[in-house]
Design a protein around this motif. Structure first.
Motif, short mmCIF file in Angstrom:
data_model
loop_
_atom_site.label_atom_id
_atom_site.label_comp_id
_atom_site.label_asym_id
_atom_site.label_seq_id
_atom_site.Cartn_x
_atom_site.Cartn_y
_atom_site.Cartn_z
N LYS A 199 2.85 -31.76 -25.16
CA LYS A 199 1.84 -31.09 -24.15
C LYS A 199 0.65 -31.16 -25.05
CE LYS A 199 1.98 -26.55 -22.30
NZ LYS A 199 2.59 -25.01 -22.26
N ARG A 202 -1.04 -34.43 -23.92
CA ARG A 202 -1.44 -34.32 -22.90
C ARG A 202 -2.77 -33.70 -22.23
NH1 ARG A 202 3.74 -34.28 -18.48
NH2 ARG A 202 4.42 -36.10 -18.88
N ALA A 206 -6.14 -35.08 -21.07
CA ALA A 206 -6.93 -34.74 -19.89
C ALA A 206 -8.24 -34.50 -20.17
CB ALA A 206 -6.00 -33.36 -19.37
N PHE A 247 -3.52 -42.66 -19.52
CA PHE A 247 -2.06 -42.07 -19.36
C PHE A 247 -1.13 -43.20 -19.24
CE2 PHE A 247 -4.95 -38.67 -17.88
CZ PHE A 247 -4.49 -37.71 -18.39
N ASP A 249 2.15 -45.09 -19.76
CA ASP A 249 3.21 -44.85 -20.55
C ASP A 249 4.02 -45.94 -20.51
OD1 ASP A 249 5.84 -43.76 -21.40
OD2 ASP A 249 5.62 -41.92 -20.05
N THR A 282 -4.83 -37.47 -12.80
CA THR A 282 -4.20 -36.94 -13.88
C THR A 282 -3.07 -36.28 -13.67
OG1 THR A 282 -6.49 -36.88 -14.98
CG2 THR A 282 -4.62 -35.36 -15.66
N ASN A 283 -3.05 -35.29 -12.49
CA ASN A 283 -2.03 -34.28 -12.00
C ASN A 283 -0.82 -35.39 -11.77
OD1 ASN A 283 -3.18 -32.26 -12.67
ND2 ASN A 283 -3.95 -31.70 -10.47
N TYR A 285 -0.11 -38.33 -12.62
CA TYR A 285 0.44 -39.00 -14.02
C TYR A 285 1.39 -38.14 -14.53
CZ TYR A 285 -1.30 -43.88 -14.14
OH TYR A 285 -1.43 -45.08 -13.98
N LYS A 286 0.95 -36.80 -14.50
CA LYS A 286 1.65 -35.72 -15.55
C LYS A 286 2.74 -35.10 -14.79
CE LYS A 286 -0.97 -32.72 -17.58
NZ LYS A 286 -2.20 -31.55 -17.50
N HIS A 287 2.62 -35.29 -13.52
CA HIS A 287 3.75 -34.37 -12.83
C HIS A 287 4.46 -34.99 -11.81
CE1 HIS A 287 2.21 -30.78 -14.87
NE2 HIS A 287 1.08 -30.90 -14.37
N GLU A 290 7.79 -37.24 -12.63
CA GLU A 290 9.04 -36.56 -13.59
C GLU A 290 10.32 -36.65 -13.07
OE1 GLU A 290 8.55 -32.18 -14.23
OE2 GLU A 290 6.41 -32.53 -15.16
#
Length: 366
Positions: A199, A202, A206, A247, A249, A282-283, A285-287, A290
């Motif tokens: 966390k 990330r 960001a 980002f 992965d 960014t959002n 890639y992060k969310h 999932e």
């Protein structure tokens, strides 16, 4: 009046001086004319763009301010007429052996304070008649317009010089900002190696991407001639590349497709547009992916017929996981995006379908 109109239309100094010389010769019906400007450094009078049979030979010659009729006129700030220069104690000499001065009329060029900064002269009247006192008023009227045009041209050249200096300074500021932001980004990347919590990593990533988005804009502004316009296709393309790098992965295959028209936008709004794209990516890639092995993000920007720019960022992920709330004390993804959109004076809307993914639509005037 035609000659004066031509003088008053010209801003570039060389063109002004040339028009003045031709005007002096025509108005006074003279064989030759010349305009001499005072060199503030040396105190000499420099012959500027003369006309007549020996103009090429005397171009750029310097005459001591204490010598000749021109020197007398600028020293005393008074006009002078002589119809036989051999009888005048003021006359110094001809500047070349190929031309003989017979008669001459010479008047000062004055600035807005009435100070003489040059002289205008016509030499050897063509019709064989003498120069008379009545000619002085006409010649001084022409000199008044010439003086005004020269002063205006000098101010124009000075303004161009100051503008160039300002552009150089602004470019240097962009360069320094870019370097400083890049240094901060490098330090954040260094700090990432010290973090094990996903966390926290990330959050730092960001912040890093946001700083990079601003640094990229300053880098583009420094590298181009236009200091207040950014080509969105080039800028957003760099922002996208940075997001892919930050980002990336190895456990997920996320691809970004882009279709961005080459639209120019002022630097401030372009930077806001870049930050919005940065936040959306960014959002995503992060969310958005999932529980999935990967997916696709599509960035589209085009200029609509109604003089609007339309930006769409869509993905085939699981939909928005963070809708945000303006009343919340915690900044959320949508809250930040809406705040940036307000600054851009843009309309922003969000669409989602759990089976298709999510999309953000942004519209703002060109």
């Amino acid at each position: 009046m035609h000659v004066v109109e031509g003088i008053n239309r010209t801003l570039e100094l060389k063109g002004v001086l040339y028009n003045c010389m031709e005007a002096a010769k025509v108005v006074m019906n003279a064989e030759a004319s010349s305009l001499m400007l005072l060199d503030e450094m040396t105190g000499d009078l420099n012959v500027s763009i003369p006309t007549g049979p020996v103009k090429d030979k005397i171009m750029g010659m310097a005459i001591p301010k204490s010598k000749g009729i021109g020197g007398w006129v600028i020293s005393y700030n008074q006009p002078f007429i002589s119809n036989d220069v051999t009888e005048s104690d003021i006359f110094w000499k001809d500047l070349t052996d190929d031309f003989t001065t017979k008669n001459i009329i010479c008047v000062p060029l004055r600035n807005e304070h009435g100070e003489a900064f040059g002289v205008l002269q016509a030499i050897n009247r063509k019709d064989g008649k003498p120069f008379v006192n009545e000619d002085v008023a006409m010649f001084e009227s022409l000199a008044l317009h010439a003086s005004s045009a020269i002063e205006r041209s000098r101010e124009y050249e000075s303004m161009k010089g100051r503008l160039h200096d300002r552009e150089v300074q602004i470019a240097e500021i962009h360069h320094r900002l870019k370097n400083n932001l890049s240094t901060i980004c490098a330090l954040l990347e260094f700090d990432l190696n010290e973090l094990s919590d996903s966390k926290s990593r990330r959050a730092i990533s960001a912040a890093n991407s946001r700083l990079r988005a601003v640094a990229i804009a300053h880098s583009l502004l420094y590298d181009q001639d236009e200091i207040d316009q950014i080509v969105l296709s080039k800028y957003l393309g760099s922002v996208i590349q940075n997001i892919e790098k930050v980002f990336k992965d190895p456990e997920k295959e996320i691809y970004i497709q882009s279709s961005i028209e080459e639209t120019d936008l002022d630097a401030n709004r372009a930077m806001l547009c870049g930050m919005i794209v940065n936040e959306l990516l960014t959002n995503a890639y992060k969310h958005a992916f999932e529980g999935k092995r990967g997916g696709e993000i599509v960035v589209t920007l085009k200029e609509a017929p109604n003089n609007e720019i339309v930006l769409i960022v869509a993905d085939n992920g699981i939909g928005f996981q963070d809708q945000g709330d303006n009343s919340s004390t915690k900044p959320t993804g949508h809250f930040i995006l809406k705040a940036l959109a307000r600054k851009l004076k843009a309309e922003i809307s969000f669409k989602e379908n759990p089976e298709i993914g999510a999309a953000c639509l942004l519209k703002f005037p060109v």
